[in-house]
Design an enzyme around this catalytic site. Sequence first.
Site, PDB file in Angstrom:
ATOM      1  N   ASN A   9      42.587 -27.142 -31.660  1.00 39.18           N
ATOM      2  CA  ASN A   9      41.473 -26.338 -31.717  1.00 39.18           C
ATOM      3  C   ASN A   9      41.320 -25.686 -30.409  1.00 39.18           C
ATOM      4  O   ASN A   9      41.007 -26.353 -29.414  1.00 39.18           O
ATOM      5  CB  ASN A   9      40.248 -27.290 -32.024  1.00 39.18           C
ATOM      6  CG  ASN A   9      39.035 -26.541 -32.044  1.00 39.18           C
ATOM      7  OD1 ASN A   9      38.988 -25.497 -31.942  1.00 39.18           O
ATOM      8  ND2 ASN A   9      37.687 -27.287 -31.920  1.00 39.18           N
ATOM      9  N   LYS A  11      39.462 -23.572 -29.418  1.00 39.11           N
ATOM     10  CA  LYS A  11      37.873 -23.187 -29.222  1.00 39.11           C
ATOM     11  C   LYS A  11      37.843 -21.644 -28.655  1.00 39.11           C
ATOM     12  O   LYS A  11      38.790 -20.823 -29.178  1.00 39.11           O
ATOM     13  CB  LYS A  11      37.337 -24.130 -28.243  1.00 39.11           C
ATOM     14  CG  LYS A  11      37.449 -25.551 -28.661  1.00 39.11           C
ATOM     15  CD  LYS A  11      36.698 -26.416 -28.033  1.00 39.11           C
ATOM     16  CE  LYS A  11      36.814 -27.919 -28.501  1.00 39.11           C
ATOM     17  NZ  LYS A  11      36.097 -28.939 -28.037  1.00 39.11           N
ATOM     18  N   HIS A  94      32.001 -29.292 -36.590  1.00 39.72           N
ATOM     19  CA  HIS A  94      32.353 -29.707 -35.356  1.00 39.72           C
ATOM     20  C   HIS A  94      31.257 -29.861 -34.483  1.00 39.72           C
ATOM     21  O   HIS A  94      29.951 -29.136 -34.481  1.00 39.72           O
ATOM     22  CB  HIS A  94      33.214 -28.387 -34.538  1.00 39.72           C
ATOM     23  CG  HIS A  94      33.929 -28.983 -33.449  1.00 39.72           C
ATOM     24  ND1 HIS A  94      33.005 -29.254 -32.092  1.00 39.72           N
ATOM     25  CD2 HIS A  94      34.965 -29.446 -32.986  1.00 39.72           C
ATOM     26  CE1 HIS A  94      33.984 -29.634 -31.144  1.00 39.72           C
ATOM     27  NE2 HIS A  94      35.148 -29.804 -31.733  1.00 39.72           N
ATOM     28  N   GLU A  96      30.195 -29.081 -31.702  1.00 39.25           N
ATOM     29  CA  GLU A  96      29.894 -27.976 -31.004  1.00 39.25           C
ATOM     30  C   GLU A  96      29.025 -27.110 -32.096  1.00 39.25           C
ATOM     31  O   GLU A  96      27.866 -26.256 -31.325  1.00 39.25           O
ATOM     32  CB  GLU A  96      30.933 -27.286 -30.478  1.00 39.25           C
ATOM     33  CG  GLU A  96      31.449 -27.997 -29.131  1.00 39.25           C
ATOM     34  CD  GLU A  96      32.826 -27.627 -28.654  1.00 39.25           C
ATOM     35  OE1 GLU A  96      33.508 -26.872 -29.165  1.00 39.25           O
ATOM     36  OE2 GLU A  96      33.386 -28.684 -27.943  1.00 39.25           O
ATOM     37  N   GLU A 165      35.367 -37.489 -33.947  1.00 42.49           N
ATOM     38  CA  GLU A 165      35.210 -36.933 -32.721  1.00 42.49           C
ATOM     39  C   GLU A 165      33.926 -37.519 -31.755  1.00 42.49           C
ATOM     40  O   GLU A 165      32.878 -36.677 -32.301  1.00 42.49           O
ATOM     41  CB  GLU A 165      35.317 -35.237 -32.677  1.00 42.49           C
ATOM     42  CG  GLU A 165      36.564 -34.876 -33.148  1.00 42.49           C
ATOM     43  CD  GLU A 165      36.711 -33.375 -32.752  1.00 42.49           C
ATOM     44  OE1 GLU A 165      37.891 -33.162 -32.300  1.00 42.49           O
ATOM     45  OE2 GLU A 165      35.680 -32.670 -32.633  1.00 42.49           O
ATOM     46  N   GLY A 171      36.321 -33.290 -24.198  1.00 39.35           N
ATOM     47  CA  GLY A 171      36.262 -32.346 -22.971  1.00 39.35           C
ATOM     48  C   GLY A 171      36.006 -33.146 -21.645  1.00 39.35           C
ATOM     49  O   GLY A 171      35.787 -32.610 -20.714  1.00 39.35           O
ATOM     50  N   SER A 211      39.383 -35.832 -25.847  1.00 33.80           N
ATOM     51  CA  SER A 211      40.517 -36.073 -24.654  1.00 33.80           C
ATOM     52  C   SER A 211      41.629 -36.716 -25.185  1.00 33.80           C
ATOM     53  O   SER A 211      42.224 -37.394 -24.532  1.00 33.80           O
ATOM     54  CB  SER A 211      39.617 -36.857 -23.728  1.00 33.80           C
ATOM     55  OG  SER A 211      38.478 -36.106 -23.274  1.00 33.80           O
TER      56      SER A 211
HETATM   57  P1  13P Z   1      39.259 -32.295 -26.219  1.00 30.69           P
HETATM   58  O1  13P Z   1      40.461 -32.658 -26.809  1.00 30.69           O
HETATM   59  O2  13P Z   1      39.243 -31.097 -25.260  1.00 30.69           O
HETATM   60  O3  13P Z   1      38.500 -33.271 -25.813  1.00 30.69           O
HETATM   61  O4  13P Z   1      38.353 -31.573 -27.479  1.00 30.69           O
HETATM   62  C1  13P Z   1      38.386 -32.197 -28.617  1.00 30.69           C
HETATM   63  C2  13P Z   1      37.576 -31.445 -29.716  1.00 30.69           C
HETATM   64  O5  13P Z   1      36.571 -30.993 -29.640  1.00 30.69           O
HETATM   65  C3  13P Z   1      38.911 -30.736 -30.715  1.00 30.69           C
HETATM   66  O6  13P Z   1      37.938 -30.052 -31.652  1.00 30.69           O
END
Ligand code: 13P
Length: 249
Positions: A9, A11, A94, A96, A165, A171, A211
Amino acid sequence: MRKKIVAGNWKMNLDRDESKQLFSNIISIKTSDNGPLALVFPPSIYLADFVKLNNGNVSIGAQNFHHADKGAFTGEVSAGQLKSIGCEYVLVGHSERRTLFMEDDQVLLLKIRAALENELQVIYCCGESLEEREQGQFINKIRSQVNLLKTFSTEEMKSISIAYEPIWAIGTGKTASPKQAAEMHDLIREEINVLFGAETSENTSILYGGSCSPKNAHELFMCKNIDGGLIGGASLDANSFHSIISACQ
Ligand code: 13P
């Protein structure tokens, strides 16, 4: 047999040249025949270009879309439009999108329905916040997020995978330990079993995200109910992404 999937992803990262370079590097390496499905979710502005460039080594998905078919929704893109350019997968739920864009259960259900009607494969994300984990509410939280899927049929569940997740791991560099992740993946599979029965439960892919990196991927993917990963930061580097794919055999 359920599919193993390693998805990146991206982003809202990378400009046109950077993303084209990354995509070219990713597709230049053929994954092994018994390896996982490699999947990328680039920013939607690049999707049509990448579908054309693709040599079949990866599948391509969209990070977001609107649930309506068409109409006066300035700035939005529909599931049908994504399908029409050759997109195969979508992300829904997700954290976010849930928190920054206020997508609630009702919207998520409409989005999954729109994706299925347009024959897109869905990766439905769930995950608890740090506060919910610390207050011991994480089991109920994940159960209720997975419960949202109960309105779909076992046939429709064939097009739905799940990504666990934990928000506190996204992140942050704080990956869930294999024990923590395994506990939640076992729970999700059990919940699917309760909702849809053993066959659907056995056939649903459940990915870990948060992560995940070349350092910890193998240990996570060894857990019996972890069928791959949804990778953020580490998917922005072709070598890291490929190491994670190699760790998922
Ligand atoms: P990270 O791998 O950067 O922690 O992000 C995970 C994520 O949100 C994938 O959708």
